[in-house]
Design an enzyme around this catalytic site. Structure first.
Site, PDB file in Angstrom:
ATOM      1  N   CYS A  93       4.011   7.019 -40.235  1.00  0.00           N
ATOM      2  CA  CYS A  93       3.112   7.916 -40.951  1.00  0.00           C
ATOM      3  C   CYS A  93       3.829   9.202 -41.358  1.00  0.00           C
ATOM      4  O   CYS A  93       4.703   9.162 -42.224  1.00  0.00           O
ATOM      5  CB  CYS A  93       1.869   8.176 -40.106  1.00  0.00           C
ATOM      6  SG  CYS A  93       0.493   8.895 -41.017  1.00  0.00           S
ATOM      7  N   HIS A 194      -0.147   2.468 -37.152  1.00  0.00           N
ATOM      8  CA  HIS A 194      -0.261   3.070 -35.818  1.00  0.00           C
ATOM      9  C   HIS A 194      -0.746   2.007 -34.845  1.00  0.00           C
ATOM     10  O   HIS A 194      -0.764   0.823 -35.148  1.00  0.00           O
ATOM     11  CB  HIS A 194      -1.289   4.200 -35.835  1.00  0.00           C
ATOM     12  CG  HIS A 194      -0.996   5.323 -36.763  1.00  0.00           C
ATOM     13  ND1 HIS A 194      -0.166   6.372 -36.441  1.00  0.00           N
ATOM     14  CD2 HIS A 194      -1.436   5.574 -38.022  1.00  0.00           C
ATOM     15  CE1 HIS A 194      -0.123   7.238 -37.445  1.00  0.00           C
ATOM     16  NE2 HIS A 194      -0.878   6.778 -38.423  1.00  0.00           N
TER      17      HIS A 194
END
Length: 244
Positions: A93, A194
């Site tokens: 990310c 994630h």
């Protein structure tokens, strides 16, 4: 054999349990009898990064990226030296976005990146949130990447970068879009997944370990582990999110 892992900014970049990726790498190496050291590196701490075999940076919000931009910029040459020496980097990310040329927030603020991979990222008012199933190829074999995304950034890959995986299921795409996820450029990997990603994607975790160990021994092989539990979990998630 010793394996050294650097966990960058664990106090600022730990969105959705990204530190779990470091734990997975550590445990899967230790289960094979490797001597593993994990060092947490944060603002102002300047160890020699080429001494590490693996560097992991997790995710964060726009605020954290802006805070880290200057500190990361001071490490740019060290990171480049580490990459040239064979160090493997995993960015999740925000950690992924900051490896590129720049990240532009949805309000127009441009945060300079490290320019270590050929990507740019533009923020958007609309967020993409949900579980993701991807398929990637590792040394000729197809395997699954499974994780969770919550992002507003849209990343564009330049000609020097290649996609990490093909999306099978995401709230942002349908299969007909033939969508692609993440990036690989040399030994640098970036993704929006994630969860933590590597707990659900053991083949990818082992691939990162193999690449890291090749700094010391090009012919080094990993002792196989019993991944039957992980495999059953993957198939259950695929059936739930993608279908048969």
């Amino acid at each position: 054999m010793k394996l050294r892992i650097a966990h960058m900014y664990p106090d600022l970049l730990d969105l959705y349990s990204d530190r779990g990726n470091v734990i997975v790498l550590q445990k899967r190496a230790q289960w094979r009898g490797l001597d593993v050291t994990v060092d947490k590196i944060t603002l102002g701490e300047m160890p020699e990064l080429k001494d590490y075999d693996l560097i992991v940076m997790g995710g964060g919000m726009d605020r954290e990226q802006i805070i880290l931009a200057e500190d990361l910029g001071r490490r740019r040459d060290q990171l480049d030296d580490a990459i040239q020496s064979g160090t493997v980097i995993l960015g999740i990310c925000a950690g992924y976005q900051m490896l590129g040329h720049y990240y532009q927030t949805h309000t127009g603020t441009r945060v300079p990146g490290l320019e270590l991979i050929d990507i740019i990222t533009i923020g958007d008012n609309n967020r993409v949130v949900g579980n993701v199933v991807c398929e990637m190829e590792i040394e000729g074999e197809k395997t699954l990447l499974i994780g969770y995304e919550n992002r507003s950034g849209r990343t564009e890959l330049g000609p020097q970068a290649e996609p990490l995986a093909r999306v099978l299921r995401s709230v942002a795409y349908t299969q007909k879009d033939n969508a692609l996820e993440g990036v690989r450029q040399g030994n640098i990997f970036g993704t929006y997944l994630h969860g933590p990603l590597l707990a659900k994607s053991p083949d990818f975790a082992d691939y990162l370990l193999r690449l890291a160990l090749r700094r010391h021994d090009a012919e080094r092989l990993l002792t196989p582990l019993d991944n039957s539990l992980e495999g059953r979990t993957q198939q259950k998630l695929v059936r739930k999110w993608v279908g048969a």
